[in-house]
Design an enzyme around this catalytic site. Structure first.
Site, PDB file in Angstrom:
ATOM      1  N   GLY A   1       0.819  -1.211   0.000  1.00 18.79           N
ATOM      2  CA  GLY A   1       0.000   0.000   0.000  1.00 18.79           C
ATOM      3  C   GLY A   1       0.849   1.256   0.000  1.00 18.79           C
ATOM      4  NE  ARG A   2       3.611   3.114   5.429  1.00 18.09           N
ATOM      5  CZ  ARG A   2       2.838   3.632   6.386  1.00 18.09           C
ATOM      6  NH1 ARG A   2       2.654   4.923   6.448  1.00 18.09           N
ATOM      7  NH2 ARG A   2       2.262   2.848   7.279  1.00 18.09           N
TER       8      ARG A   2
ATOM      9  CB  CYS B   1     -13.714  21.060  19.035  1.00 23.01           C
ATOM     10  SG  CYS B   1     -14.694  22.219  18.094  1.00 23.01           S
TER      11      CYS B   1
HETATM   12  N1  LLP Z   1      -1.354  -6.567   4.172  1.00 30.30           N
HETATM   13  C1  LLP Z   1      -1.997  -6.523   5.345  1.00 30.30           C
HETATM   14  C2  LLP Z   1      -2.593  -7.747   5.881  1.00 30.30           C
HETATM   15  C3  LLP Z   1      -2.108  -5.323   6.045  1.00 30.30           C
HETATM   16  O1  LLP Z   1      -2.745  -5.287   7.205  1.00 30.30           O
HETATM   17  C4  LLP Z   1      -1.533  -4.143   5.496  1.00 30.30           C
HETATM   18  C5  LLP Z   1      -1.627  -2.861   6.201  1.00 30.30           C
HETATM   19  C6  LLP Z   1      -0.887  -4.219   4.258  1.00 30.30           C
HETATM   20  C7  LLP Z   1      -0.819  -5.464   3.622  1.00 30.30           C
HETATM   21  C8  LLP Z   1      -0.295  -3.034   3.559  1.00 30.30           C
HETATM   22  O2  LLP Z   1       0.735  -2.468   4.280  1.00 30.30           O
HETATM   23  P1  LLP Z   1       1.627  -1.272   3.635  1.00 30.30           P
HETATM   24  O3  LLP Z   1       2.340  -1.816   2.437  1.00 30.30           O
HETATM   25  O4  LLP Z   1       0.721  -0.164   3.299  1.00 30.30           O
HETATM   26  O5  LLP Z   1       2.561  -0.928   4.732  1.00 30.30           O
HETATM   27  N2  LLP Z   1      -2.879   3.454   8.902  1.00 30.30           N
HETATM   28  C9  LLP Z   1      -1.484   3.176   9.118  1.00 30.30           C
HETATM   29  C10 LLP Z   1      -1.016   1.953   8.384  1.00 30.30           C
HETATM   30  C11 LLP Z   1      -1.809   0.705   8.730  1.00 30.30           C
HETATM   31  C12 LLP Z   1      -1.405  -0.510   7.964  1.00 30.30           C
HETATM   32  C13 LLP Z   1      -2.464  -1.547   8.054  1.00 30.30           C
HETATM   33  N3  LLP Z   1      -2.199  -2.731   7.331  1.00 30.30           N
HETATM   34  C14 LLP Z   1      -0.666   4.405   8.750  1.00 30.30           C
HETATM   35  O6  LLP Z   1      -1.238   5.413   8.340  1.00 30.30           O
HETATM   36  O7  LLP Z   1       0.555   4.407   8.906  1.00 30.30           O
END
Ligand code: LLP
Length: 386
Positions: A248-249, A314
């Site tokens: 994702g990120r 707020c």
């Molecule tokens: N796979 C699973 C099972 C996950 O739970 C996640 C992210 C990903 C893949 C993707 O991870 P990435 O490649 O994006 O790191 N809201 C938080 C991040 C939460 C991640 C949740 N799971 C933030 O803004 O940093």
């Protein structure tokens, strides 16, 4: 970039999330190429950004998707992502959701727990089952987004996975790992994979989903080095017939910017506050994780000062940045918040009865496309019954 952002603000108003297709394509290409010589299915983690127009760009590059439930599946359907490239994740799956995923021909599921297997997956169906194991490895990231330690709610122990394999080996296709997010070191990924491979070897499991978590540079940290990641993981991954990941990120964050307007500049006895239209309703990461996002004022004519950039909501947790050096803006000036493409809009909310921003795509050729309309106040209570 300055003119582009000014132009977007003129046409679509603010606040608005702006995504650059060229950056998105570049990031996605990097992810796709890492294990391209293996039988590799890259998937995009829809939780990071669920705009169907952006997902469609990734679909066209061959990406599948990692989803949590019906909502994210719908985003994928709208984007044209084939269900045989979709992986269903989650630690709270329901029987009704299972029926829905089967009906919609979702191909893969990551089974989060021993109990989930027994509750939902003992009987035959067409979904391929991957067991999410918890390798008890410290991903060295923020505690809220670390997932691979025994104390976390995710995954099953190796002993539990082994118990299931002893009884149902013909039902189980693979293992799934996801040890956390924003991980910038290779070692935790390598250790988790090698630990899991030991068990895979024993039961002749030939498919693996290595999850996501690839970290980016927000401030002083280094981005995860994909060359080193490849070098360290490849010898083990070569033993598998299928490798899936869920990113994702790494794909979205650098491609997205939150463009918002200054509504007030206020000085107290101790501080200068730049108040913008957007706070923890539009980008919750600073409030929730103390996350750092670089901020730039487009008009740099003001003197550099130490300020807090805060939202209009707020509570004191409502901030975008604390104690940063910024060219002091005036009311009405535009600011951009960087690296906001992942977990930005997807975590936006309507706190204090505020509405969510629009989303605009800057295409490769520089043209603009509105990909989500700004939410209207009238839409806020449309599902309420009085
Ligand atoms: N796979 C699973 C099972 C996950 O739970 C996640 C992210 C990903 C893949 C993707 O991870 P990435 O490649 O994006 O790191 N809201 C938080 C991040 C939460 C991640 C949740 N799971 C933030 O803004 O940093």
């Amino acid at each position: 970039m300055k003119e582009k952002f000014e132009n977007i603000a003129d046409i679509y108003g603010t606040p608005v999330y702006v995504y650059f297709e060229d950056i998105l394509l570049k990031r996605a290409k990097k992810v796709k190429e890492v294990f391209e010589d293996l039988n590799f299915l890259p998937t995009v983690a829809v939780k990071a950004n669920n705009n169907p127009a952006l997902l469609k760009i990734l679909e066209e590059m061959g990406f599948g998707a990692d989803i949590l439930g019906e909502g994210e599946l719908l985003a994928c359907t709208l984007a044209g992502i084939s269900p045989d490239k979709i992986v269903w994740n989650g630690n709270g799956k329901t029987f009704e959701q299972k029926e829905y995923m089967i009906k919609n021909k979702v191909k893969y599921v990551n089974v989060d727990s021993f109990e989930e297997f027994n509750y939902l997956w003992k009987e035959e169906n067409n979904i391929e089952l991957f067991l999410r194991v918890n390798p008890d490895i410290d991903a060295k990231t923020h505690p809220y987004i670390s997932t691979g330690l025994k104390k976390h709610k995710f995954g099953m122990s190796f002993t539990q996975a082994e118990d299931l394999l002893k009884k149902y080996s013909e039902r189980i296709s693979g293992f799934h790992l996801h040890i956390g997010s924003q991980i910038t070191e290779v070692l935790p990924f390598k250790e988790a994979l090698e630990k899991t491979y030991e068990l895979a070897k024993k039961y002749n499991i030939r498919k693996i989903n290595i999850g996501g978590g690839w970290g980016i540079k927000y401030k002083s940290e280094n981005e995860l080095d994909l060359n080193i990641l490849r070098k360290e993981l490849l010898p083990t991954l070569k033993n598998f017939d299928l490798i899936i990941n869920e990113i994702g990120r790494f794909i979205f964050a650098p491609a997205g910017f939150l463009l918002t307007k200054v509504v007030m500049v206020k000085k107290t006895e101790t501080k200068t506050f730049v108040v913008t239209e957007s706070g923890m309703n539009h980008l919750i990461r600073p409030a929730l994780y103390g996350a750092y996002h670089e901020i730039e004022v487009l008009d740099k004519s003001g003197p550099v000062e130490k300020v807090d950039v805060v939202g209009p909501l707020c509570e004191s947790g409502d901030f975008l940045a604390k104690d940063i050096e910024l060219n002091l803006p005036k009311i009405g000036d535009l600011i951009v918040v960087k690296n906001a493409g992942a977990y930005g809009f997807s975590m936006a909310n309507n706190y204090n009865g505020t509405t969510q921003p629009a989303e605009v795509l800057v295409k490769k050729d520089g043209s603009l496309k509105l990909i989500r309309k700004k939410q209207k106040v009238e839409e806020l209570f449309s599902s309420c019954i009085i």
